[in-house]
Design an enzyme around this catalytic site. Sequence first.
Site, PDB file in Angstrom:
ATOM      1  N   HIS A 103       0.737  -1.296  -0.073  1.00 49.30           N
ATOM      2  CA  HIS A 103       0.037  -0.087   0.209  1.00 49.30           C
ATOM      3  C   HIS A 103       0.949   1.360   0.056  1.00 49.30           C
ATOM      4  CE1 HIS A 103      -4.309   1.099   0.925  1.00 49.30           C
ATOM      5  NE2 HIS A 103      -4.192   1.573  -0.013  1.00 49.30           N
ATOM      6  N   ASP A 126      -9.873  -0.082   4.210  1.00 51.62           N
ATOM      7  CA  ASP A 126      -8.630  -0.558   4.592  1.00 51.62           C
ATOM      8  C   ASP A 126      -8.883  -1.196   6.281  1.00 51.62           C
ATOM      9  OD1 ASP A 126      -5.919  -1.261   5.484  1.00 51.62           O
ATOM     10  OD2 ASP A 126      -5.237   0.329   4.120  1.00 51.62           O
ATOM     11  N   HIS A 128      -6.373  -0.697   8.172  1.00 50.25           N
ATOM     12  CA  HIS A 128      -5.501   0.470   8.869  1.00 50.25           C
ATOM     13  C   HIS A 128      -5.710   1.910   8.210  1.00 50.25           C
ATOM     14  CE1 HIS A 128      -4.027  -3.547   8.454  1.00 50.25           C
ATOM     15  NE2 HIS A 128      -3.783  -3.796   9.585  1.00 50.25           N
ATOM     16  N   ASP A 130      -3.072   4.020   7.885  1.00 46.41           N
ATOM     17  CA  ASP A 130      -1.790   4.257   7.032  1.00 46.41           C
ATOM     18  C   ASP A 130      -1.624   5.802   6.886  1.00 46.41           C
ATOM     19  OD1 ASP A 130      -1.716   1.676   6.555  1.00 46.41           O
ATOM     20  OD2 ASP A 130      -2.555   1.584   4.526  1.00 46.41           O
ATOM     21  N   HIS A 143       4.418   1.362   3.904  1.00 45.34           N
ATOM     22  CA  HIS A 143       3.060   1.042   3.650  1.00 45.34           C
ATOM     23  C   HIS A 143       2.222   1.638   4.679  1.00 45.34           C
ATOM     24  CE1 HIS A 143       2.203  -3.265   5.333  1.00 45.34           C
ATOM     25  NE2 HIS A 143       2.920  -2.293   6.153  1.00 45.34           N
ATOM     26  N   ASP A 234      -7.274  -1.652  -0.096  1.00 42.62           N
ATOM     27  CA  ASP A 234      -6.403  -2.648   0.595  1.00 42.62           C
ATOM     28  C   ASP A 234      -7.381  -3.778   0.780  1.00 42.62           C
ATOM     29  OD1 ASP A 234      -4.843  -4.246   2.283  1.00 42.62           O
ATOM     30  OD2 ASP A 234      -4.039  -2.587   3.056  1.00 42.62           O
ATOM     31  N   ASP A 236      -7.044  -6.303   2.611  1.00 49.01           N
ATOM     32  CA  ASP A 236      -7.176  -6.786   4.299  1.00 49.01           C
ATOM     33  C   ASP A 236      -8.393  -5.853   4.869  1.00 49.01           C
ATOM     34  OD1 ASP A 236      -6.220  -4.086   5.309  1.00 49.01           O
ATOM     35  OD2 ASP A 236      -4.247  -4.941   5.403  1.00 49.01           O
ATOM     36  N   GLU A 279      -1.902  -4.912  -1.470  1.00 48.57           N
ATOM     37  CA  GLU A 279      -1.772  -5.837  -0.511  1.00 48.57           C
ATOM     38  C   GLU A 279      -1.995  -7.545  -0.511  1.00 48.57           C
ATOM     39  OE1 GLU A 279       0.482  -5.310   1.868  1.00 48.57           O
ATOM     40  OE2 GLU A 279       0.574  -3.080   2.168  1.00 48.57           O
TER      41      GLU A 279
END
Length: 323
Positions: A103, A126, A128, A130, A143, A234, A236, A279
């Site tokens: 990412h 996402d 996260h 980031d 990332h 992303d 995830d 990712e």
Amino acid sequence: MPVHPAREVIGVLGFPFSKGQTYDGTEQAPHYLRDAGIIKNLQAQGNTVVDHGDVNLESLPVDEPNTDIRNPKSVGTANKKLSDAISRILKTNQSVLTLGGDHSMAIGSIHGHAQVEPNLVVVWVDAHADINTPLTSISRNIHGMPLAFLAKELQEYMPDMPEFDWCKPCISVRDIVYIGLRDVDPSEKVFIEKFGILAHYMEDVEKYGVKELIERSLSQIDPSGTRPIHVSFDVDGMDPALTPATGTPVPGGLSLKDCCYLAEEIAITGRLSVLDIAEVNPLLSSEEDRNLTMTNTVNVTTKFYGNRRKSITPPDYELPRPQ
């Protein structure tokens, strides 16, 4: 259905890169996603697709192993190449589907997008946030920092990094909406609250549903309904049961239904300009889990470009009659 009022062709660009984090494998994702049929599926929907191949990353500089931040030279150089490539494709009136890559790719992708369409908004899907800076990051992996490089309001918290001198901040925190957050560092939480970044955690998804959140999000960051949309997706963000082949899975993520609905609503706007897929890591799972990740990633990606779960009557279709 057109992808964008002036961008009816999808330009696919691979970014085979993994230096923004510690696991090998994300550099192989563009190859695996193509093999999984991502381009063929988009074409089967009636989209015109041009595959621009991969960004050439063969001659990246070698980083010193003892730097405070991992691989700043290679990450900075690779993302400069990505930014330039994104801008070139957009200038030919194509939208861009970028197949990452970790990412950190969002640094180059969003920067390149903003050089052509500075009025863009960012939908960040996402687990996260980031938005760590090099000074707040626990992992030291870039990332987890892309939005800190891009947001104007965070520049007073950013150290001097010559490797990213080319990356002038190009978006405001008011241009960002998060969807699916569930693993946010304390410093990132401070940034989100300090600047009032629009952030929807999984608790919000479960309470209000994706339908209400995406409508609320788009009306808040783009009340006129006219701005180009950059989606940074992303994998995830999805629940690990759906995309196990990724480096930082977090339980309790978005369902396949959630992601398909989100993608379909973005497609309906007609303003999707750039989509990052980040990712996917084919090396971090069994063959079965890798295939599952590819299948679900391709499925959601096609929804961003007009593949509706609701059946659509083909144009000029005539029911057969007995002779």
